[in-house]
Design an enzyme around this catalytic site. Sequence first.
Site, mmCIF file in Angstrom:
data_model
loop_
_atom_site.group_PDB
_atom_site.id
_atom_site.type_symbol
_atom_site.label_atom_id
_atom_site.label_comp_id
_atom_site.label_asym_id
_atom_site.label_seq_id
_atom_site.Cartn_x
_atom_site.Cartn_y
_atom_site.Cartn_z
ATOM 1 C CE1 TYR A 183 -2.723 -3.290 0.596
ATOM 2 C CE2 TYR A 183 -3.149 -2.605 2.844
ATOM 3 C CZ TYR A 183 -3.311 -3.504 1.816
ATOM 4 O OH TYR A 183 -4.077 -4.639 2.028
ATOM 5 C CG LEU A 207 -22.198 -7.114 -2.058
ATOM 6 C CD1 LEU A 207 -21.732 -8.163 -1.055
ATOM 7 C CD2 LEU A 207 -23.502 -7.558 -2.712
ATOM 8 C CE LYS A 225 -19.356 2.433 -5.088
ATOM 9 N NZ LYS A 225 -18.108 3.088 -4.645
ATOM 10 N N PRO A 274 -15.187 -7.377 1.546
ATOM 11 C CG PRO A 274 -15.547 -6.437 3.658
ATOM 12 C CD PRO A 274 -14.466 -6.685 2.645
ATOM 13 C CG LEU A 275 -18.569 -3.343 1.738
ATOM 14 C CD1 LEU A 275 -18.283 -1.869 1.972
ATOM 15 C CD2 LEU A 275 -20.000 -3.681 2.146
#
Length: 310
Positions: A59, A213, A216, A207-208
Amino acid sequence: MENRVEIGKTGLRVTPIGFGANTIGAHNLFQNIDEEVSRETIRVALTEGADFFDSAFMYGLGRSEELIGEILAETGRRSDVVLATKAAHIVNGDQIKLDNSPAFLTEAVDIALERLQTDYIDLFYIHFPDGRTPPDEAVGALQRLKEAGKIRAIGVSNFNMEALAAANKDGYVDVVQDKYSLIYPELEADMIPYCIENEISFIPYTPLASGLLTGKFTEQNPPQDFRKERPHFQGQKYLDIITKVDSLKALTEQHQVSIANIILATTLGIDGIDVVIPGAKSPDQVRANMKTLDAKLTKEEIAQVRALFK
């Protein structure tokens, strides 16, 4: 939802909504990264009660770790948080290679300690297997670092079942991190049960489902970036998923939270999962993620949401 939970059997207790720092200072992964916004996002996360920060060398090639270390030093909050980071990559220009050798991991921990401005890392992961180093030898190196007090818990990330079993030959693995969401639940068949059986905490990333999920996206407003090439964002599969996501609105109104909060709370209701680490690149996204703590879903509601996506 409980305010603090233990990560597996590590003794590390955290708020179950962590802070995924994959966008913090990550100039190599995302465009238009504003480091002052990254700094303020970390500060707001601390103010909002986030106490589990998940970073990695990749990152920003260490920049995420540096910014987290900077703000923790500035605020004096190091002892209030649990720090997780990862390493496995050697980057040389456009060339990237993976290394899990004991020598590399030992050096990687020392360098991460400097970037994070701390003398211990709460949870250190092998970010990816290198396909060469025997997994138990790599984990054995981390065990020695744990015994030396440089790290407090051992994790592996992106290991398949065979590699995970080999890594945990001596029972040293504390945490597994891998790709999981309600719409790609394949790891429920083997990896998550293995983790439960061996008292290993499973921490899902995405997880989204890369925003799918969150509610939007719509039929008229699909993503226009790299995501549109992914199978779940195409054709009838995409339309089916967004219809199911839209059906959660009644639940969001009942609990006064967002669809993303419902999905994260449901994920936290799965056996073996103690915490989730949604990413946040702005203070507003941190605040939105932390509202998941207000979603007091019943077991029946969790089962209903999971069944919706089966």
